[in-house]
Design a protein around this motif. Sequence first.
Motif, short mmCIF file in Angstrom:
data_model
loop_
_atom_site.label_atom_id
_atom_site.label_comp_id
_atom_site.label_asym_id
_atom_site.label_seq_id
_atom_site.Cartn_x
_atom_site.Cartn_y
_atom_site.Cartn_z
N THR A 162 19.11 -18.65 -8.42
CA THR A 162 17.75 -18.11 -8.48
C THR A 162 17.29 -17.60 -7.12
N SER A 163 16.28 -16.74 -7.18
CA SER A 163 15.57 -16.28 -5.99
C SER A 163 14.08 -16.46 -6.28
N PRO A 164 13.31 -17.03 -5.34
CA PRO A 164 11.94 -17.44 -5.66
C PRO A 164 10.93 -16.30 -5.70
N ASP A 169 1.36 -13.43 -4.72
CA ASP A 169 1.62 -12.22 -5.52
C ASP A 169 2.83 -12.35 -6.43
N PHE A 170 3.70 -13.34 -6.20
CA PHE A 170 4.87 -13.59 -7.03
C PHE A 170 5.80 -12.38 -7.11
N HIS A 171 5.99 -11.75 -5.96
CA HIS A 171 6.95 -10.66 -5.84
C HIS A 171 8.21 -11.18 -5.15
N PRO A 172 9.33 -10.48 -5.29
CA PRO A 172 10.57 -10.96 -4.68
C PRO A 172 10.49 -11.07 -3.16
N ASP A 173 11.07 -12.13 -2.64
CA ASP A 173 11.31 -12.28 -1.21
C ASP A 173 12.68 -11.63 -0.96
N LEU A 174 12.68 -10.45 -0.36
CA LEU A 174 13.91 -9.68 -0.28
C LEU A 174 14.98 -10.34 0.59
N GLU A 175 14.57 -11.08 1.60
CA GLU A 175 15.55 -11.80 2.42
C GLU A 175 16.19 -12.92 1.61
N ALA A 176 15.37 -13.66 0.87
CA ALA A 176 15.91 -14.73 0.03
C ALA A 176 16.80 -14.15 -1.06
N LEU A 177 16.42 -13.01 -1.60
CA LEU A 177 17.23 -12.36 -2.63
C LEU A 177 18.59 -11.99 -2.08
N GLU A 178 18.62 -11.37 -0.91
CA GLU A 178 19.90 -10.97 -0.32
C GLU A 178 20.79 -12.17 -0.07
N ALA A 179 20.18 -13.28 0.34
CA ALA A 179 20.98 -14.49 0.58
C ALA A 179 21.53 -15.08 -0.72
N ALA A 180 20.84 -14.82 -1.83
CA ALA A 180 21.25 -15.42 -3.10
C ALA A 180 22.33 -14.62 -3.82
N VAL A 181 22.46 -13.34 -3.50
CA VAL A 181 23.45 -12.48 -4.16
C VAL A 181 24.76 -12.51 -3.36
N SER A 182 25.86 -12.66 -4.07
CA SER A 182 27.17 -12.69 -3.41
C SER A 182 28.18 -12.00 -4.30
N ASP A 183 29.42 -11.99 -3.86
CA ASP A 183 30.49 -11.39 -4.68
C ASP A 183 30.75 -12.20 -5.95
N ARG A 184 30.23 -13.43 -6.02
CA ARG A 184 30.36 -14.23 -7.24
C ARG A 184 29.30 -13.85 -8.27
N THR A 185 28.29 -13.08 -7.85
CA THR A 185 27.21 -12.71 -8.76
C THR A 185 27.72 -11.66 -9.74
N ARG A 186 27.85 -12.06 -10.99
CA ARG A 186 28.32 -11.12 -12.01
C ARG A 186 27.16 -10.30 -12.59
N ALA A 187 25.98 -10.94 -12.69
CA ALA A 187 24.83 -10.25 -13.28
C ALA A 187 23.55 -10.66 -12.57
N ILE A 188 22.65 -9.69 -12.38
CA ILE A 188 21.30 -9.95 -11.90
C ILE A 188 20.37 -9.66 -13.08
N LEU A 189 19.67 -10.70 -13.53
CA LEU A 189 18.79 -10.58 -14.69
C LEU A 189 17.36 -10.41 -14.18
N VAL A 190 16.80 -9.25 -14.43
CA VAL A 190 15.48 -8.88 -13.91
C VAL A 190 14.48 -8.84 -15.05
N ASN A 191 13.48 -9.71 -14.99
CA ASN A 191 12.39 -9.69 -15.97
C ASN A 191 11.19 -8.99 -15.32
N ASN A 192 10.94 -7.76 -15.74
CA ASN A 192 9.90 -6.96 -15.10
C ASN A 192 9.28 -6.01 -16.12
N PRO A 193 7.95 -6.13 -16.32
CA PRO A 193 6.98 -7.08 -15.79
C PRO A 193 7.39 -8.52 -16.09
#
Length: 413
Positions: A162-164, A169-193
């Motif tokens: 997860t990324s918080p 405002d409950f918007h993505p923290d882009l630094e935390a997001l970058e730290a959470a994504v790696s080569d093991r990440t097969r899918a990013i599930l985006v619920n928007n809105p």
Amino acid sequence: MSRTDRTLAQGHPGSTDAPWRRAAAGANLLGADGRLDATIFEEITTLAVRTGAINLGQGFPDEDGPRIMAEAARDAIASGANQYAPGKGIPALREAIAAHQQRFYGLELDPDSQVVVTTGATEAIAAALLALTGPGDEVLTFEPFYDSYGAVIGLSGATHTTSPLAAPDFHPDLEALEAAVSDRTRAILVNNPHNPMGSVFTRAELTRIVELANRHDAIIITDEVYEHLTFGVEHIPVATLPGAAERTLTISSAGKTFSFTGWKVGWVSGPAELVAAVRTVKQFLSYSSGTPFQPAVAAGLALEQEFFNGISSSLQAKRDILAEGLRAAGLEVFLPEGTYFINVDAAPLGVTDATALAYRLPELVGVAAIPVPVFCHPEGAERTKSLLRFAFCKRAEVLEEAASRLAGLRERL
């Protein structure tokens, strides 16, 4: 007690990693002792019924959608459209979905190979995750997250990361997001809105998600069921961004847009090879469903722009009615940019445990809500422990009564 009963209640010695357990754990339904708990939605709804409280916990409207769609469904039933639809959906609906994507977003889709109709967005999400992820993979969601995400990720055998999304405002923290994504990440599930937090991601935030997906060769799965329910901000489908279309599956449904949640008609669109993978799994889940509702949804997708504009303006007025009552109660209100959920912080009232308060609210003031921590892993639950979510997709008079009741919460506490 039967062998099956023992397995469900205590866990068979050889079944500690049984698929149902992974699904339950992913949706936060296993207690500390490993027993299966009821969902918070079931428990809060039961309390609301018992106390006569206004139930603003579950997100379903209390009014039906456009009459023209209901009439189209009745006509379809009367004309005999009551057997299996084609597994990928009737041609008229697939064509209407493709036309909708082109009309609103400029996306060109082949309705025959790039669109599949599903039993609601829930099946679309399940089919996509089960088709494309598995043991050894990671699936990243933003947190808090819709509970079915965790359940299906658990069922797939993938690891849920997860990324918080943090207040206010409950918007993505882009630094935390970058730290959470790696080569093991097969899918990013985006619920928007975003449900439950009501945020609508910006172009810059979505662009960063696409960049990270490209860097790590991840699929993007977007849950856009609230696409037409935004308040003064633009909804930007991920698939419209540079570098996204070839790796993005877009999911939506008729339930939220048209207020026919019980029809359970959803869809997936995207690159033909990814849609084919989803269709392969989907055909062994429900095969097909909602035959008489599919032409009705096609009619809804072709409605004039005035209808789509009216959805958001009507909901915004309802949002503001409820927000006024929540502020009068002394709660900190986070005004949503989209969806039909509004979140509050109970900390200004000296309340640090939103879950305990949610169980007391029906008795205290006759209104029911859902605590946000149930949409989180333990660390996220701690971060959101004083937050509550209310649904405002109800008739204005119901929300006015709820606002009046909530205004007395400070005194009741």
